[in-house]
Motif scaffolding. Structure first.
Motif, PDB file in Angstrom:
ATOM      1  N   LYS A 161       0.843  -1.190   0.000  1.00 31.37           N
ATOM      2  CA  LYS A 161       0.000   0.000   0.000  1.00 31.37           C
ATOM      3  C   LYS A 161       0.881   1.244   0.000  1.00 31.37           C
ATOM      4  O   LYS A 161       1.989   1.235   0.529  1.00 31.37           O
ATOM      5  CB  LYS A 161      -0.917   0.033   1.225  1.00 31.37           C
ATOM      6  N   GLU A 162       0.354   2.313  -0.594  1.00 30.19           N
ATOM      7  CA  GLU A 162       1.084   3.572  -0.585  1.00 30.19           C
ATOM      8  C   GLU A 162       0.785   4.392   0.654  1.00 30.19           C
ATOM      9  O   GLU A 162       1.620   5.164   1.107  1.00 30.19           O
ATOM     10  CB  GLU A 162       0.730   4.393  -1.835  1.00 30.19           C
ATOM     11  N   ALA A 163      -0.420   4.212   1.198  1.00 31.68           N
ATOM     12  CA  ALA A 163      -0.817   4.979   2.380  1.00 31.68           C
ATOM     13  C   ALA A 163      -1.857   4.189   3.160  1.00 31.68           C
ATOM     14  O   ALA A 163      -2.543   3.316   2.619  1.00 31.68           O
ATOM     15  CB  ALA A 163      -1.356   6.349   1.991  1.00 31.68           C
ATOM     16  N   LEU A 164      -1.955   4.500   4.448  1.00 36.05           N
ATOM     17  CA  LEU A 164      -2.922   3.839   5.328  1.00 36.05           C
ATOM     18  C   LEU A 164      -3.928   4.855   5.836  1.00 36.05           C
ATOM     19  O   LEU A 164      -3.576   5.987   6.164  1.00 36.05           O
ATOM     20  CB  LEU A 164      -2.215   3.208   6.536  1.00 36.05           C
ATOM     21  N   ARG A 165      -5.184   4.411   5.941  1.00 40.31           N
ATOM     22  CA  ARG A 165      -6.219   5.222   6.568  1.00 40.31           C
ATOM     23  C   ARG A 165      -6.693   4.520   7.834  1.00 40.31           C
ATOM     24  O   ARG A 165      -6.359   3.362   8.079  1.00 40.31           O
ATOM     25  CB  ARG A 165      -7.389   5.445   5.601  1.00 40.31           C
ATOM     26  N   THR A 166      -7.475   5.235   8.629  1.00 46.12           N
ATOM     27  CA  THR A 166      -7.950   4.698   9.909  1.00 46.12           C
ATOM     28  C   THR A 166      -8.617   3.339   9.716  1.00 46.12           C
ATOM     29  O   THR A 166      -9.490   3.175   8.862  1.00 46.12           O
ATOM     30  CB  THR A 166      -8.955   5.672  10.546  1.00 46.12           C
ATOM     31  N   GLY A 167      -8.173   2.352  10.520  1.00 49.11           N
ATOM     32  CA  GLY A 167      -8.758   1.014  10.488  1.00 49.11           C
ATOM     33  C   GLY A 167      -8.089   0.055   9.534  1.00 49.11           C
ATOM     34  O   GLY A 167      -8.398  -1.140   9.539  1.00 49.11           O
ATOM     35  N   GLU A 168      -7.137   0.527   8.708  1.00 45.00           N
ATOM     36  CA  GLU A 168      -6.482  -0.346   7.728  1.00 45.00           C
ATOM     37  C   GLU A 168      -5.238  -1.001   8.316  1.00 45.00           C
ATOM     38  O   GLU A 168      -4.642  -0.499   9.263  1.00 45.00           O
ATOM     39  CB  GLU A 168      -6.120   0.451   6.470  1.00 45.00           C
ATOM     40  N   LYS A 169      -4.846  -2.124   7.711  1.00 49.08           N
ATOM     41  CA  LYS A 169      -3.715  -2.917   8.183  1.00 49.08           C
ATOM     42  C   LYS A 169      -2.667  -3.023   7.085  1.00 49.08           C
ATOM     43  O   LYS A 169      -3.001  -3.071   5.893  1.00 49.08           O
ATOM     44  CB  LYS A 169      -4.197  -4.312   8.587  1.00 49.08           C
ATOM     45  N   ALA A 170      -1.384  -3.063   7.471  1.00 50.98           N
ATOM     46  CA  ALA A 170      -0.318  -3.188   6.480  1.00 50.98           C
ATOM     47  C   ALA A 170       0.976  -3.634   7.149  1.00 50.98           C
ATOM     48  O   ALA A 170       1.125  -3.559   8.374  1.00 50.98           O
ATOM     49  CB  ALA A 170      -0.099  -1.871   5.742  1.00 50.98           C
ATOM     50  N   GLU A 171       1.921  -4.083   6.315  1.00 43.79           N
ATOM     51  CA  GLU A 171       3.275  -4.408   6.765  1.00 43.79           C
ATOM     52  C   GLU A 171       4.132  -3.168   6.554  1.00 43.79           C
ATOM     53  O   GLU A 171       4.242  -2.652   5.433  1.00 43.79           O
ATOM     54  CB  GLU A 171       3.830  -5.579   5.955  1.00 43.79           C
ATOM     55  N   VAL A 172       4.744  -2.670   7.643  1.00 45.31           N
ATOM     56  CA  VAL A 172       5.472  -1.400   7.589  1.00 45.31           C
ATOM     57  C   VAL A 172       6.906  -1.611   8.069  1.00 45.31           C
ATOM     58  O   VAL A 172       7.154  -2.382   9.003  1.00 45.31           O
ATOM     59  CB  VAL A 172       4.771  -0.334   8.462  1.00 45.31           C
ATOM     60  N   CYS A 173       7.832  -0.926   7.421  1.00 44.44           N
ATOM     61  CA  CYS A 173       9.235  -0.961   7.833  1.00 44.44           C
ATOM     62  C   CYS A 173       9.567   0.347   8.558  1.00 44.44           C
ATOM     63  O   CYS A 173       9.368   1.440   8.018  1.00 44.44           O
ATOM     64  CB  CYS A 173      10.136  -1.133   6.607  1.00 44.44           C
ATOM     65  N   PHE A 174      10.056   0.238   9.806  1.00 45.37           N
ATOM     66  CA  PHE A 174      10.424   1.395  10.616  1.00 45.37           C
ATOM     67  C   PHE A 174      11.943   1.449  10.780  1.00 45.37           C
ATOM     68  O   PHE A 174      12.619   0.419  10.808  1.00 45.37           O
ATOM     69  CB  PHE A 174       9.801   1.308  12.010  1.00 45.37           C
ATOM     70  N   ARG A 175      12.466   2.676  10.943  1.00 47.23           N
ATOM     71  CA  ARG A 175      13.892   2.856  11.246  1.00 47.23           C
ATOM     72  C   ARG A 175      14.034   3.849  12.399  1.00 47.23           C
ATOM     73  O   ARG A 175      13.494   4.958  12.338  1.00 47.23           O
ATOM     74  CB  ARG A 175      14.666   3.361  10.028  1.00 47.23           C
ATOM     75  N   PHE A 176      14.746   3.440  13.449  1.00 50.59           N
ATOM     76  CA  PHE A 176      15.005   4.336  14.575  1.00 50.59           C
ATOM     77  C   PHE A 176      15.909   5.477  14.115  1.00 50.59           C
ATOM     78  O   PHE A 176      16.800   5.281  13.284  1.00 50.59           O
ATOM     79  CB  PHE A 176      15.674   3.585  15.729  1.00 50.59           C
ATOM     80  N   ILE A 177      15.709   6.667  14.704  1.00 51.92           N
ATOM     81  CA  ILE A 177      16.484   7.824  14.226  1.00 51.92           C
ATOM     82  C   ILE A 177      17.631   8.199  15.161  1.00 51.92           C
ATOM     83  O   ILE A 177      18.504   8.976  14.776  1.00 51.92           O
ATOM     84  CB  ILE A 177      15.571   9.053  14.019  1.00 51.92           C
ATOM     85  N   LYS A 178      17.662   7.663  16.390  1.00 54.89           N
ATOM     86  CA  LYS A 178      18.676   8.109  17.347  1.00 54.89           C
ATOM     87  C   LYS A 178      19.716   7.045  17.655  1.00 54.89           C
ATOM     88  O   LYS A 178      20.915   7.302  17.567  1.00 54.89           O
ATOM     89  CB  LYS A 178      18.006   8.567  18.639  1.00 54.89           C
ATOM     90  N   HIS A 179      19.298   5.832  18.053  1.00 61.42           N
ATOM     91  CA  HIS A 179      20.243   4.768  18.366  1.00 61.42           C
ATOM     92  C   HIS A 179      19.586   3.416  18.139  1.00 61.42           C
ATOM     93  O   HIS A 179      18.353   3.292  18.145  1.00 61.42           O
ATOM     94  CB  HIS A 179      20.770   4.865  19.809  1.00 61.42           C
ATOM     95  N   PRO A 180      20.373   2.364  17.938  1.00 61.54           N
ATOM     96  CA  PRO A 180      19.799   1.027  17.715  1.00 61.54           C
ATOM     97  C   PRO A 180      19.198   0.490  19.010  1.00 61.54           C
ATOM     98  O   PRO A 180      19.544   0.935  20.108  1.00 61.54           O
ATOM     99  CB  PRO A 180      21.008   0.194  17.267  1.00 61.54           C
ATOM    100  N   GLU A 181      18.313  -0.498  18.876  1.00 62.17           N
ATOM    101  CA  GLU A 181      17.636  -1.071  20.030  1.00 62.17           C
ATOM    102  C   GLU A 181      17.654  -2.597  19.962  1.00 62.17           C
ATOM    103  O   GLU A 181      17.808  -3.180  18.887  1.00 62.17           O
ATOM    104  CB  GLU A 181      16.172  -0.599  20.101  1.00 62.17           C
ATOM    105  N   TYR A 182      17.483  -3.201  21.128  1.00 59.01           N
ATOM    106  CA  TYR A 182      17.371  -4.655  21.216  1.00 59.01           C
ATOM    107  C   TYR A 182      15.888  -5.023  21.155  1.00 59.01           C
ATOM    108  O   TYR A 182      15.100  -4.626  22.024  1.00 59.01           O
ATOM    109  CB  TYR A 182      17.991  -5.131  22.533  1.00 59.01           C
TER     110      TYR A 182
END
Length: 611
Positions: A551-572
């Motif tokens: 999907k290009e965009a999500l609206r309220t109530g929709e589901k999708a697979e999303v890739c996130f990237r932290f902006i400050k430091h890596p996490e466990y």
């Protein structure tokens, strides 16, 4: 999760009158105070019986049956225990040990009930003899008993026959006390801190907030009367079910020594400005239950719906306390009760409200609450007059732990993983960290590694002393919260969201991860490049949406697979971990599906130089 739960969130800024208006009558007839009328709840009760036919849901008075006895669990049915032989006595003692182990130190015996659940009942003489035998059995295994309730069975017989429900409690040999964590939620000014002050201090409030003063941590909290940080309070019960609090004990150590069961309250902020603190308390401290406090005079207002939605999104069982009933007329309290019942029965919630009006209701609610996740007990009380406070105490005394002994044993077999939630500097002690042991066992003198740092490194450290509920503890087990002294370890190397793990674990850390998410509320569209604050366990950091698959965009109530990237430091992180993200009025939930590892465990440059 049902997308209709998004109705509980909304923007959080709408006035309560526009969102929480309810009809004040059922077919023109208001329901009674305390318990709703039978006519009004006939359909709900019918659905509840069907939904919970396989659980231990309490039948109506006209039904002479309980559900059949389960082989597992901490509930045991006994028809009678009159003059058992020595062999039989030993067998019964072994059986009691098993039930206590299943309930983590608590078991409930139903006397006068057959294994198939039929309520046969006993004569007064047989009941007296059975309770005496039960007392001898408890004494043999080192436990205490208390009769929760005793009621007559309507059976055609020569004389009156009754059944008894008995609570048996024994602190396991390897524990100091039984421990439950309860997160306290609710809108600002609903009376959360005041209620905790009354429960833990043992003195009623004066109507102007005196009881809450001991709970505040900062001067501005005392000045405004509003909680902005997370504080912890304890309420104990001894083996006989009697309350142990600060009214009889001067210190937390004395409460821990006298109590066999401990309720740890996590007092969270109610104001929308401190929502990130409230979410951190729910995700990081792993509460067993959540207590939603609603003011009888205001009803469902402000952040009440949002807090209810957060607890449901994180799958934390929730019960409701309606406070300040001394300020309102009976009609106002009835209206608030009906308002809550209506919200709880919505398709997004799908809960079965159970109003607690007497001790018998409190006992039933405590037992069914943990077994049937859809049951939601509702208490109506006052912190000023003390009305119905004893019912809430009965509930806390009987409520069983969520996890069983087998689940905890499996976690204890894993490698050590401690989540860092709080960091302190204590004079003459040094650096101290507070948090929850997610898995394994932690002892004084253990060598662990803590991280990840901004560079993705882990530092070695040694555990000094351990404290639980402000009293010394030598061994910490999976699922328990505690503070650990680290001695001279540099505090600047620590931050909230880190983990302390066994060096054998080779912890995996990442900048980027993928998650399956549901957008609960957003005014426009959710798309690539959007920045949100992500909560995963004790991790709280801003992340940017790198990609959205399918999907290009999500609206309220929709589901999708999303890739996130932290902006400050890596996490466990771990695959399968629950995720909650927010940004302004934007809110969503999901779970981690894939990690993109940055690196495996590396010693820090300081440790390499030292070697």
């Amino acid at each position: 999760m049902d997308a209709r739960v998004l109705d509980l969130f909304g923007s959080g800024n709408e006035p309560s009158s526009s969102r929480s208006q309810v009809v004040a009558s059922n077919n023109g007839k208001p329901s009674g105070y305390g318990l709703a009328s039978k006519k009004a709840n006939a359909k709900a009760n019918k659905k509840a019986r069907a939904r919970f036919s396989r659980s231990n849901f309490k039948p109506s008075n006209n039904t002479p049956y309980l559900p059949p006895e389960a082989e597992e669990g901490n509930i045991e049915y006994k028809l009678k225990l009159v003059n058992p032989t020595q062999y039989r006595f030993e067998h019964l003692a072994t059986q009691m040990k098993w039930r206590l182990q299943e309930g983590k130190g608590e078991a409930v015996y139903q006397i006068g009930v057959e294994d198939n659940g039929m309520l046969v009942g006993l004569s007064e003489e047989d009941m007296r003899a059975s309770l005496k035998t039960l007392h001898l059995l408890a004494k043999k295994v080192g436990a205490d008993i208390s009769v929760l309730r005793q009621s007559e069975v309507n059976e055609d017989s020569d004389g009156p026959r009754s059944i008894a429900e008995v609570l048996i409690r024994k602190v396991p040999d390897d524990q100091q006390f039984l421990d439950l964590r309860v997160a306290v939620l609710g809108n600002v000014d609903s009376g959360k801190s005041t209620l905790l002050g009354v429960l833990t201090q043992g003195e009623l409030d004066n109507g102007r907030g005196r009881a809450r003063l001991n709970l505040f941590r900062h001067l501005h909290e005392i000045q405004t009367g509003r909680t902005s940080s997370i504080s912890f309070e304890i309420l104990g019960f001894n083996s006989k079910g009697e309350v142990v609090n600060y009214s009889e004990s001067r210190t937390a150590e004395e409460i821990c020594e006298s109590a066999s069961k401990m309720i740890t309250f996590i007092d969270l902020a109610g104001h929308h400005k401190y929502l990130k603190t409230t979410i951190f308390g729910l995700t990081s401290y792993c509460p067993d239950f959540a207590m939603l406090v609603v003011g009888a005079n205001t009803g469902i207002a402000g952040t009440t719906r949002e807090h209810l939605g957060l607890a449901m999104a994180l799958k934390v069982p929730i019960f409701i306390v309606i406070s300040k009933v001394d300020l309102c007329t009976r009609a106002t309290v009835e209206r608030t009760v009906r308002q809550l019942e209506r919200v709880l029965k919505q398709p997004g919630c799908n809960k079965v409200p159970m109003v607690v009006a007497n001790k018998d209701d409190a006992v039933t609610a405590a037992q069914q609450f943990a077994q049937s996740p859809n049951i939601t007990p509702i208490f109506t009380l006052s912190s000023v007059s003390g009305e119905s406070l004893d019912l809430l105490k009965v509930f806390f005394n009987i409520i069983p732990p969520l996890s069983n002994s087998k689940e905890q044993e499996e976690l204890m077999q894993q490698l050590t993983e401690f989540q860092v939630d709080e960091i302190y500097t204590v004079p003459e002690v040094g650096t101290v960290v507070g948090g929850t042991l997610y898995s394994g066992i932690c002892r004084e003198g253990d060598d662990l590694v803590v991280g990840p740092t901004d560079a993705g490194h882990f530092h070695k450290l040694t555990i000094g002393s351990i404290q639980r509920n402000r009293s010394a503890c030598r061994v910490l087990k999976a699922g328990q919260a505690a503070t650990l002294a680290l001695g001279v370890f540099d505090r600047t190397l620590l931050r909230k969201g880190m983990v302390m793990v066994s060096p054998e674990m080779d912890p995996t850390i990442c900048w980027t991860f993928e998650a399956e998410v549901v957008l609960l509320f957003h005014s426009r569209t959710f798309h690539k490049g959007f920045q949100v604050t992500v909560h995963i366990g004790n991790v709280r950091q801003t992340a940017i949406v790198e990609a959205m698959y399918g999907k290009e965009a999500l609206r309220t109530g929709e589901k999708a697979e999303v890739c996130f990237r932290f902006i400050k430091h890596p996490e466990y992180l771990k695959v399968g971990a629950k995720l909650l993200f927010r940004e302004g009025v934007t809110k969503g939930i999901g779970h981690v599906t894939k990690l993109q590892p940055l690196t495996q465990y590396k010693p820090s440059q300081r440790e390499e130089d030292g070697a």
